[in-house]
Write an enzyme that holds these catalytic residues in place. Sequence first.
Site, mmCIF file in Angstrom:
data_model
loop_
_atom_site.group_PDB
_atom_site.id
_atom_site.type_symbol
_atom_site.label_atom_id
_atom_site.label_comp_id
_atom_site.label_asym_id
_atom_site.label_seq_id
_atom_site.Cartn_x
_atom_site.Cartn_y
_atom_site.Cartn_z
ATOM 1 N N HIS A 97 -1.651 10.247 -5.599
ATOM 2 C CA HIS A 97 -2.633 10.138 -4.511
ATOM 3 C C HIS A 97 -1.898 10.422 -3.201
ATOM 4 C CE1 HIS A 97 -5.358 7.815 -1.816
ATOM 5 N NE2 HIS A 97 -6.279 8.068 -2.722
ATOM 6 N N ASP A 173 1.906 2.991 -8.802
ATOM 7 C CA ASP A 173 0.639 2.956 -8.075
ATOM 8 C C ASP A 173 -0.431 2.565 -9.095
ATOM 9 O OD1 ASP A 173 -1.762 3.365 -6.868
ATOM 10 O OD2 ASP A 173 -1.390 5.434 -6.246
ATOM 11 N N GLN A 176 -5.833 2.236 -9.506
ATOM 12 C CA GLN A 176 -6.976 2.451 -10.406
ATOM 13 C C GLN A 176 -6.769 1.760 -11.748
ATOM 14 O OE1 GLN A 176 -9.755 3.789 -9.483
ATOM 15 N NE2 GLN A 176 -9.206 4.904 -7.633
ATOM 16 N N LYS A 199 -11.158 -2.413 -5.629
ATOM 17 C CA LYS A 199 -11.570 -1.496 -6.697
ATOM 18 C C LYS A 199 -11.828 -2.298 -7.978
ATOM 19 C CE LYS A 199 -9.037 2.356 -4.633
ATOM 20 N NZ LYS A 199 -10.004 3.421 -4.372
ATOM 21 N N CYS A 339 -8.657 12.741 -2.250
ATOM 22 C CA CYS A 339 -7.354 12.394 -1.630
ATOM 23 C C CYS A 339 -6.195 12.643 -2.581
ATOM 24 C CB CYS A 339 -7.304 10.941 -1.168
ATOM 25 S SG CYS A 339 -8.504 10.541 0.075
HETATM 26 C C1 PLP Z 1 -4.599 6.193 -7.211
HETATM 27 C C2 PLP Z 1 -4.834 5.614 -5.852
HETATM 28 N N1 PLP Z 1 -3.796 5.189 -5.127
HETATM 29 C C3 PLP Z 1 -3.946 4.654 -3.905
HETATM 30 C C4 PLP Z 1 -5.189 4.519 -3.342
HETATM 31 C C5 PLP Z 1 -5.311 3.925 -1.961
HETATM 32 O O1 PLP Z 1 -6.075 2.755 -2.006
HETATM 33 P P1 PLP Z 1 -6.640 2.108 -0.641
HETATM 34 O O2 PLP Z 1 -7.439 3.184 0.020
HETATM 35 O O3 PLP Z 1 -7.491 0.982 -1.128
HETATM 36 O O4 PLP Z 1 -5.484 1.676 0.143
HETATM 37 C C6 PLP Z 1 -6.312 4.954 -4.053
HETATM 38 C C7 PLP Z 1 -7.661 4.872 -3.458
HETATM 39 O O5 PLP Z 1 -8.579 5.561 -3.810
HETATM 40 C C8 PLP Z 1 -6.134 5.499 -5.348
HETATM 41 O O6 PLP Z 1 -7.168 5.914 -6.061
#
Ligand code: PLP
Length: 380
Positions: A97, A173, A176, A199, A339
Amino acid sequence: MIYLDQAATSFPKPSEVIEAVGQALRNTPGSPGRSAHQGALAASHIIFEAREKIASFIGAEDSTQVIFTSGATESLNLVIMGLLNPGDRVIATHVEHNSVARPLEYLRKTREVKVVYAPCNEEGLVELETLERLIKEHKPRLLCVNLVSNVTGAIQPLAEILKIKGKSLVLVDAAQAVGHIPVDVTRWDIDFLAFSGHKGVFGPPGVGVLYIKPGRESELSPIKLGGTGSRSESLEAPEFLPDRFEPGTPNLCGIAGLSAGIDFIEETSLMKIHRHTTALADLFLEKIKDHPKIKIYGPKERIKAIPIVSINIEGLSPSEVALRLDKEFQVAVRPGLHCAPLAHKAIGTFPQGTVRFSFGYFNRVSEVEKAAEALLKIAA
Ligand SMILES: Cc1ncc(COP(=O)(O)O)c(C=O)c1O
């Protein structure tokens, strides 16, 4: 509205979460860790309990290793920006991401950090042999692993990756992953794990978690400094956790809501949630899989994915499809690059992206059937 954008943020929130947020706001007159009156102690207690619960939920042995942040983005930044020095090498997967890729690219420019992306196959799964070769060749200080892709739902083979990590520190990370699959930081023996509260764990937005393995905190410089309510005589940040990485007044309502979200999962059972959401994704796939104009991305063996389904319709852009789903059928999904441009490059959908359907515990079979019918009508 049929809400199938659960990977962006889960909705609706359990009533217990809404109640906990309201309770914290209504009945807690004080700032946690700041004063000694009853209101402040009650606030501190909410945070203490939440920390203990989360530690147990993710398998952390010591709850002080659980740091509250504003979300996965801040948690990931805390590690990437706080750990890496000029000349350090990092390997990340090709499905990261932007909350990993952008800080890494920033450090590539500003600190001469060397960043290498390990390739993933068309299904969005990392190529283990190449990763192993890259690790041996570059001997990275940090290995970043996107445990579950927000584009395809692909679950990376973390156990296999950990066997070949060499001496590198591992940042997972799990934005998800948490709330979808079991997470155990101690059994996995990973160094850092980041996730958001809003989430899979049903909390409100604006709260997240960073787990730091005991001892690793000394390798991280804080990226934010300020008041902690502790060691106030010193102009330096406290060395101990969690205070070192939690300056400023914490998001009490967010943390209270996240705590209630974890309770909700424990009471419902992660397995039951997983079974329901997986059945919804399977039903959706069954209904759309034979349409000649619909292309489905992600792991073919669905056991390797959480309930996220990314598709494209031949001849239509993802935003056109999402717009029609919204306007004509009241189905909410997310089109585009999510993103995660690298992930789309890996699966061959850059730059247009895909249409992403993501399913949650509160979605019903009838909603999934209607969404599939709507998609088939648009594709017809
Ligand atoms: C795989 C992954 N990492 C990081 C994030 C970042 O999360 P946040 O926007 O809640 O900080 C997301 C958000 O969609 C994500 O899907």
